[in-house]
Design a protein around this motif. Structure first.
Motif, PDB file in Angstrom:
ATOM      1  N   VAL A 133       1.226   3.839  -2.246  1.00  0.00           N
ATOM      2  CA  VAL A 133       0.624   5.056  -2.808  1.00  0.00           C
ATOM      3  C   VAL A 133      -1.067   4.749  -2.817  1.00  0.00           C
ATOM      4  CG1 VAL A 133       0.313   6.309  -4.975  1.00  0.00           C
ATOM      5  CG2 VAL A 133       2.589   5.308  -4.178  1.00  0.00           C
ATOM      6  N   LYS A 134      -1.890   5.754  -2.598  1.00  0.00           N
ATOM      7  CA  LYS A 134      -3.244   5.536  -2.670  1.00  0.00           C
ATOM      8  C   LYS A 134      -3.700   4.952  -4.071  1.00  0.00           C
ATOM      9  CE  LYS A 134      -7.140   8.756  -2.276  1.00  0.00           C
ATOM     10  NZ  LYS A 134      -7.359   9.310  -3.787  1.00  0.00           N
ATOM     11  N   GLY A 135      -4.499   3.812  -3.714  1.00  0.00           N
ATOM     12  CA  GLY A 135      -5.100   3.271  -4.732  1.00  0.00           C
ATOM     13  C   GLY A 135      -4.081   1.898  -5.414  1.00  0.00           C
ATOM     14  N   ILE A 136      -3.137   1.875  -4.838  1.00  0.00           N
ATOM     15  CA  ILE A 136      -2.001   0.902  -5.157  1.00  0.00           C
ATOM     16  C   ILE A 136      -1.498  -0.137  -3.869  1.00  0.00           C
ATOM     17  CG2 ILE A 136       0.412   0.440  -6.050  1.00  0.00           C
ATOM     18  CD1 ILE A 136       0.270   3.022  -7.354  1.00  0.00           C
ATOM     19  N   GLU A 138       4.114   7.876  -8.607  1.00  0.00           N
ATOM     20  CA  GLU A 138       2.939   8.805  -9.207  1.00  0.00           C
ATOM     21  C   GLU A 138       1.584   7.739  -8.918  1.00  0.00           C
ATOM     22  OE1 GLU A 138       3.259  10.340 -13.018  1.00  0.00           O
ATOM     23  OE2 GLU A 138       4.928  11.757 -12.219  1.00  0.00           O
ATOM     24  N   GLU A 139       0.423   8.698  -8.622  1.00  0.00           N
ATOM     25  CA  GLU A 139      -0.779   7.949  -8.401  1.00  0.00           C
ATOM     26  C   GLU A 139      -1.449   7.472  -9.483  1.00  0.00           C
ATOM     27  OE1 GLU A 139      -3.865   9.989  -5.795  1.00  0.00           O
ATOM     28  OE2 GLU A 139      -2.421  10.430  -4.285  1.00  0.00           O
ATOM     29  N   GLU A 140      -1.448   8.009 -10.722  1.00  0.00           N
ATOM     30  CA  GLU A 140      -1.836   7.915 -12.085  1.00  0.00           C
ATOM     31  C   GLU A 140      -0.866   6.829 -12.825  1.00  0.00           C
ATOM     32  OE1 GLU A 140      -4.787   8.516 -12.690  1.00  0.00           O
ATOM     33  OE2 GLU A 140      -4.969   9.514 -10.542  1.00  0.00           O
ATOM     34  N   THR A 165      -3.140  -2.291  -8.661  1.00  0.00           N
ATOM     35  CA  THR A 165      -4.018  -1.357  -8.235  1.00  0.00           C
ATOM     36  C   THR A 165      -5.121  -2.123  -7.240  1.00  0.00           C
ATOM     37  OG1 THR A 165      -5.207  -1.820 -10.178  1.00  0.00           O
ATOM     38  CG2 THR A 165      -3.812   0.078  -9.934  1.00  0.00           C
ATOM     39  N   ASN A 172       0.880  -1.165  -0.066  1.00  0.00           N
ATOM     40  CA  ASN A 172       0.032  -0.033  -0.136  1.00  0.00           C
ATOM     41  C   ASN A 172       0.890   1.295   0.044  1.00  0.00           C
ATOM     42  OD1 ASN A 172      -2.475  -1.334   0.241  1.00  0.00           O
ATOM     43  ND2 ASN A 172      -1.778  -2.109   2.223  1.00  0.00           N
ATOM     44  N   GLU A 179       9.265   8.513  -4.634  1.00  0.00           N
ATOM     45  CA  GLU A 179       7.972   8.921  -4.892  1.00  0.00           C
ATOM     46  C   GLU A 179       7.384   8.479  -6.103  1.00  0.00           C
ATOM     47  OE1 GLU A 179       8.355  13.257  -5.175  1.00  0.00           O
ATOM     48  OE2 GLU A 179       9.770  13.074  -3.873  1.00  0.00           O
ATOM     49  N   HIS A 228       3.486   2.852 -13.332  1.00  0.00           N
ATOM     50  CA  HIS A 228       3.473   4.023 -12.730  1.00  0.00           C
ATOM     51  C   HIS A 228       4.884   4.627 -12.722  1.00  0.00           C
ATOM     52  CE1 HIS A 228      -0.662   4.038 -10.582  1.00  0.00           C
ATOM     53  NE2 HIS A 228      -0.705   3.166 -11.479  1.00  0.00           N
TER      54      HIS A 228
END
Ligand code: BMA
Length: 340
Positions: free
Chosen positions: A41-44, A88-90, A67, A39, A86, A75
């Motif tokens: 990053v948000k959504g991963i 990326e969320e997208e 995801t 977990n 760091e 990503h």
């Protein structure tokens, strides 16, 4: 021991730890593994089997991100030291030939290889079954999709960082669309990254040991050394509880990279720690990238652990080359079939 040189750039700030006291294996683990936990990053939910390259004054990575709906996408990530990332969320959006945005409906196991001034990304894509996806970038801002190099089913596409006689070289592992209970490594060449041919067999699964008895697949881009192309790869064995993925090492001929010069009969790293033995898929070490410093001979290997985490391991070019030579096994099937 004669000195082996890495042919390439100096990378003095790359991640590194000396071999810990008492560790005798040819490859040793980073003490703070895993460097990417669940977990992240948000959504991963999980990041593993990912690729990193030196870029500007730090590092860029293309990560396999599972995801929270279970599908993998690629990503982008950035790091100053190669250890703290760091991400990326997208997911990365590619642009196709007509300038149309394109996002693969799934994407996994990326490799990133710099050839001349361009970074190429090769990964596993859905092309009516598992096949190789291919793209390029110069700045990690725009990503242009290239033609898929091969027909399905194929995985583990690895580009050489240098052309040979003006041709690009790519390793791959023809497979099935499922969990592939077979597989050898092949080499193909291309003048233009569109048409691929002159296919050669490089190396087989099997040998005396059992650790690579089911299948093998390329990992990080081969490293050019004075002894030939040093390559880490994965070797798979079958057990009553499923596959076990270990890391192997081989030296390919400098002039004819489809020829194995030496390959280690033993694994160089096998699942032994909690983060390699226990995860979404237990007992997996899956190397996808290396960083190396030509001045010191240091090598850092990035690997996916248990389809859940990213780990880093280290070795030294002299030690690993000597280890591969000392444990070399000539596997009959590595030679071209039918050659007299
Ligand atoms: C392979 C690939 C890898 C994965 C491995 C173990 O077939 O799908 O992405 O790490 O299986 O599950």
């Amino acid at each position: 021991m004669s000195k082996v040189n890495i042919i390439g750039q100096a990378l003095p700030n790359m991640p590194w730890e000396n071999r810990p006291e008492g560790v005798t294996t040819p490859v040793w683990r980073h003490s703070a593994n895993p460097i990417i936990d669940r977990n992240p990053v948000k959504g991963i939910a999980r990041i593993f089997n990912s690729a990193v390259v030196p870029y500007e004054d730090g590092y860029m990575g293309v990560f396999r991100a599972e995801t929270i709906n279970g599908r993998p996408h690629l990503h982008l990530g950035k790091s100053k030291d190669g250890l703290k990332w760091e991400i990326e969320e997208e997911a990365i959006v590619f642009t196709d030939d007509n300038g149309q945005p394109y996002r693969p409906n799934y994407a996994y196991d990326p490799r990133v290889v710099k050839v001349e001034e361009t970074y190429y990304i090769i990964w596993c894509i859905d092309f009516y079954g598992a096949a190789l996806g291919f793209a390029k970038t110069e700045d990690f801002k725009t990503f242009t999709r290239l033609e898929n190099p091969f027909l399905p089913f194929n995985r583990n596409g690895v580009l050489f960082p240098k052309k040979k006689d003006g041709k690009f070289l790519m390793l791959s592992r023809p497979s099935d669309s499922g969990h592939t209970p077979f597989g050898d490594i092949f080499l193909s060449e291309s003048p233009d990254l569109v048409y691929w041919g002159k296919h050669r067999h490089v190396m087989s699964k099997g040998g005396q040991g059992w650790w690579q008895s089911v299948k093998i697949g390329g990992g990080p881009a081969p490293i050019e050394t004075s002894e030939g192309w040093l390559m880490f790869y994965h070797g798979v064995t079958g057990t009553c509880n499923g596959f076990v993925y270990s890391m192997g090492a081989v030296i390919l001929d400098k002039e004819e990279p489809s020829k194995v010069k030496y390959r280690s009969s033993t694994f160089v790293l096998t699942p032994e720690t909690w983060y390699e033995e226990r995860g979404f898929v237990n007992n997996v070490i899956f190397p996808c990238a290396t960083l190396q410093d030509a001045d010191t001979g240091r090598i850092a290997i990035y690997y996916g652990a248990a389809d859940s985490y990213v780990g880093v391991a280290y070795t030294d070019v002299n030690e690993i080359v000597e280890y591969i030579k000392n444990t070399h096994e000539d596997i009959a099937d590595d030679h071209e079939i039918g050659l007299i």
